[in-house]
Write a protein that holds these residues in place. Structure first.
Motif, PDB file in Angstrom:
ATOM      1  N   LEU A 127     -12.383  14.404 -27.326  1.00 57.30           N
ATOM      2  CA  LEU A 127     -13.540  13.997 -26.535  1.00 57.30           C
ATOM      3  C   LEU A 127     -14.588  15.095 -26.480  1.00 57.30           C
ATOM      4  O   LEU A 127     -15.792  14.829 -26.454  1.00 57.30           O
ATOM      5  N   ARG A 128     -14.131  16.340 -26.439  1.00 59.86           N
ATOM      6  CA  ARG A 128     -15.062  17.458 -26.325  1.00 59.86           C
ATOM      7  C   ARG A 128     -15.619  17.908 -27.670  1.00 59.86           C
ATOM      8  O   ARG A 128     -16.571  18.682 -27.715  1.00 59.86           O
ATOM      9  N   GLN A 129     -14.994  17.446 -28.747  1.00 60.39           N
ATOM     10  CA  GLN A 129     -15.455  17.869 -30.066  1.00 60.39           C
ATOM     11  C   GLN A 129     -16.840  17.295 -30.338  1.00 60.39           C
ATOM     12  O   GLN A 129     -17.048  16.088 -30.228  1.00 60.39           O
ATOM     13  N   PRO A 130     -17.789  18.123 -30.692  1.00 56.31           N
ATOM     14  CA  PRO A 130     -19.142  17.608 -30.920  1.00 56.31           C
ATOM     15  C   PRO A 130     -19.209  16.781 -32.198  1.00 56.31           C
ATOM     16  O   PRO A 130     -18.411  16.958 -33.120  1.00 56.31           O
ATOM     17  N   ALA A 131     -20.156  15.878 -32.251  1.00 54.91           N
ATOM     18  CA  ALA A 131     -20.369  15.064 -33.446  1.00 54.91           C
ATOM     19  C   ALA A 131     -20.926  15.944 -34.563  1.00 54.91           C
ATOM     20  O   ALA A 131     -21.646  16.913 -34.306  1.00 54.91           O
ATOM     21  N   PRO A 132     -20.582  15.649 -35.819  1.00 57.30           N
ATOM     22  CA  PRO A 132     -21.121  16.444 -36.932  1.00 57.30           C
ATOM     23  C   PRO A 132     -22.642  16.393 -36.933  1.00 57.30           C
ATOM     24  O   PRO A 132     -23.246  15.379 -36.587  1.00 57.30           O
ATOM     25  N   GLU A 133     -23.230  17.482 -37.343  1.00 60.97           N
ATOM     26  CA  GLU A 133     -24.683  17.528 -37.381  1.00 60.97           C
ATOM     27  C   GLU A 133     -25.213  16.565 -38.435  1.00 60.97           C
ATOM     28  O   GLU A 133     -24.536  16.244 -39.422  1.00 60.97           O
ATOM     29  N   ALA A 134     -26.409  16.097 -38.226  1.00 58.48           N
ATOM     30  CA  ALA A 134     -27.009  15.122 -39.132  1.00 58.48           C
ATOM     31  C   ALA A 134     -27.128  15.703 -40.537  1.00 58.48           C
ATOM     32  O   ALA A 134     -27.514  16.862 -40.718  1.00 58.48           O
ATOM     33  N   GLY A 135     -26.772  14.900 -41.526  1.00 62.12           N
ATOM     34  CA  GLY A 135     -26.882  15.333 -42.915  1.00 62.12           C
ATOM     35  C   GLY A 135     -25.701  16.126 -43.426  1.00 62.12           C
ATOM     36  O   GLY A 135     -25.704  16.547 -44.589  1.00 62.12           O
ATOM     37  N   ARG A 136     -24.693  16.337 -42.587  1.00 57.34           N
ATOM     38  CA  ARG A 136     -23.558  17.166 -43.011  1.00 57.34           C
ATOM     39  C   ARG A 136     -22.788  16.509 -44.158  1.00 57.34           C
ATOM     40  O   ARG A 136     -22.401  17.181 -45.122  1.00 57.34           O
ATOM     41  N   ALA A 137     -22.558  15.198 -44.067  1.00 56.75           N
ATOM     42  CA  ALA A 137     -21.794  14.510 -45.108  1.00 56.75           C
ATOM     43  C   ALA A 137     -22.496  14.606 -46.462  1.00 56.75           C
ATOM     44  O   ALA A 137     -21.856  14.853 -47.493  1.00 56.75           O
TER      45      ALA A 137
ATOM     46  N   ARG B  21     -21.143  16.430 -49.946  1.00 59.55           N
ATOM     47  CA  ARG B  21     -21.095  15.777 -51.262  1.00 59.55           C
ATOM     48  C   ARG B  21     -21.839  16.590 -52.313  1.00 59.55           C
ATOM     49  O   ARG B  21     -21.380  16.724 -53.453  1.00 59.55           O
ATOM     50  N   ARG B  22     -22.980  17.141 -51.943  1.00 58.60           N
ATOM     51  CA  ARG B  22     -23.736  17.962 -52.897  1.00 58.60           C
ATOM     52  C   ARG B  22     -22.953  19.211 -53.277  1.00 58.60           C
ATOM     53  O   ARG B  22     -22.922  19.620 -54.444  1.00 58.60           O
TER      54      ARG B  22
ATOM     55  N   GLU C  16     -19.685  19.602 -53.234  1.00 61.88           N
ATOM     56  CA  GLU C  16     -18.554  19.213 -54.078  1.00 61.88           C
ATOM     57  C   GLU C  16     -19.013  18.940 -55.509  1.00 61.88           C
ATOM     58  O   GLU C  16     -18.351  19.351 -56.477  1.00 61.88           O
ATOM     59  N   ALA C  17     -20.136  18.240 -55.640  1.00 61.88           N
ATOM     60  CA  ALA C  17     -20.652  17.952 -56.980  1.00 61.88           C
ATOM     61  C   ALA C  17     -21.024  19.235 -57.714  1.00 61.88           C
ATOM     62  O   ALA C  17     -20.750  19.385 -58.916  1.00 61.88           O
ATOM     63  N   ALA C  18     -21.625  20.186 -56.999  1.00 58.46           N
ATOM     64  CA  ALA C  18     -21.998  21.459 -57.623  1.00 58.46           C
ATOM     65  C   ALA C  18     -20.754  22.239 -58.040  1.00 58.46           C
ATOM     66  O   ALA C  18     -20.722  22.858 -59.117  1.00 58.46           O
ATOM     67  N   TRP C  19     -19.720  22.214 -57.202  1.00 59.10           N
ATOM     68  CA  TRP C  19     -18.478  22.921 -57.544  1.00 59.10           C
ATOM     69  C   TRP C  19     -17.843  22.320 -58.791  1.00 59.10           C
ATOM     70  O   TRP C  19     -17.409  23.042 -59.694  1.00 59.10           O
ATOM     71  N   GLU C  20     -17.781  20.986 -58.846  1.00 56.47           N
ATOM     72  CA  GLU C  20     -17.170  20.331 -60.000  1.00 56.47           C
ATOM     73  C   GLU C  20     -17.956  20.616 -61.274  1.00 56.47           C
ATOM     74  O   GLU C  20     -17.369  20.869 -62.336  1.00 56.47           O
ATOM     75  N   GLU C  21     -19.272  20.582 -61.179  1.00 57.37           N
ATOM     76  CA  GLU C  21     -20.091  20.864 -62.359  1.00 57.37           C
ATOM     77  C   GLU C  21     -19.851  22.288 -62.858  1.00 57.37           C
ATOM     78  O   GLU C  21     -19.703  22.528 -64.068  1.00 57.37           O
ATOM     79  N   ALA C  22     -19.783  23.241 -61.925  1.00 55.50           N
ATOM     80  CA  ALA C  22     -19.533  24.626 -62.317  1.00 55.50           C
ATOM     81  C   ALA C  22     -18.126  24.793 -62.890  1.00 55.50           C
ATOM     82  O   ALA C  22     -17.918  25.549 -63.851  1.00 55.50           O
ATOM     83  N   TYR C  23     -17.164  24.078 -62.324  1.00 53.36           N
ATOM     84  CA  TYR C  23     -15.779  24.179 -62.809  1.00 53.36           C
ATOM     85  C   TYR C  23     -15.677  23.714 -64.254  1.00 53.36           C
ATOM     86  O   TYR C  23     -15.133  24.420 -65.116  1.00 53.36           O
ATOM     87  N   TRP C  24     -16.209  22.522 -64.531  1.00 55.62           N
ATOM     88  CA  TRP C  24     -16.093  22.004 -65.889  1.00 55.62           C
ATOM     89  C   TRP C  24     -16.922  22.821 -66.872  1.00 55.62           C
ATOM     90  O   TRP C  24     -16.523  22.989 -68.036  1.00 55.62           O
TER      91      TRP C  24
END
Length: 206
Positions: A7-17, A21-22, A24-32
């Motif tokens: 209940l006390r945990q704040p909601a994620p800030e806007a745009g966090r998701a 995703r960006r 993760e995509a950058a990490w995968e691109e660098a990995y490959w």
């Protein structure tokens, strides 16, 4: 306790998701990009995820496994190793996900045709079978599966609500019928007697 912390945990800030995703995509691109294109890779960690590997792969070679159903969404060719000793037609009929696969026997005789289908898509003779199998196992691509699942849940909730309404109406009707049942009928001219009273002639009755 845990409920209070939630209940006390704040909601994620806007745009966090979207930011995640960006990243993760950058990490995968660098990995490959860090790996030689010709080098065989063995992934044993949680990253890159399975679907990222699917996106990089040109085909899948598998045993009979549920991973085939996941790979079907890519539309790419796949092969299944037949080490069961069954004839190919029996093997295909025994395992539905093999229906649109190139079956690889222990002698690897199917490998040249498999590689040709990957290198030259016009020689891919199983493309239509894969599309039909994906439609049967996974459903249509549009609308997305998440929307179809949400719609199915809404339909189920609506059906459950209608069922509860009908049940409540039946119970109410049964209760009304029970309340409307008349008491014992008396013959005309008969007066109900109380215990220990007397009849009209003055005789005591029990």
């Amino acid at each position: 306790d845990q409920a209070e912390r939630m209940l006390r945990q704040p909601a994620p800030e806007a745009g966090r998701a979207a930011a995640v995703r960006r990243a993760e995509a950058a990490w995968e691109e660098a990995y490959w990009a860090s790996l030689p294109g010709w080098e065989h890779q063995v992934v044993t960690d949680a990253r890159p995820p399975l679907y990222a590997c699917f996106n990089r792969a040109d085909l899948l070679i598998s045993d009979v496994s549920s991973v085939i159903s996941d790979f079907l969404a890519s539309g790419k060719p796949y092969a299944v190793a037949n080490t069961s000793g069954l004839a190919e037609d029996v093997f295909r009929k025994s395992f539905p996900t093999v229906a649109a696969a190139t079956v690889l026997e222990p002698d690897a005789s199917g490998v040249p045709a498999l590689l040709a289908a990957v290198r030259r898509p016009e020689r891919d003779e199983l493309a239509q079978e894969r599309a039909a199998l994906a439609l049967r196992l996974l459903g249509p691509a549009e609308p997305p599966s998440r929307e179809r699942f949400a719609g199915a849940v809404r339909d189920l909730c609506a059906a459950a609500g209608e069922h509860r309404t009908r049940r409540a109406e039946r119970l109410a009707a049964d209760l009304s019928a029970d309340l409307a049942v008349p008491g014992p009928r008396l013959e005309t001219g008969t007066t109900p007697l109380a215990t220990g009273g007397v009849d009209r002639a003055g005789r005591p009755v029990d």
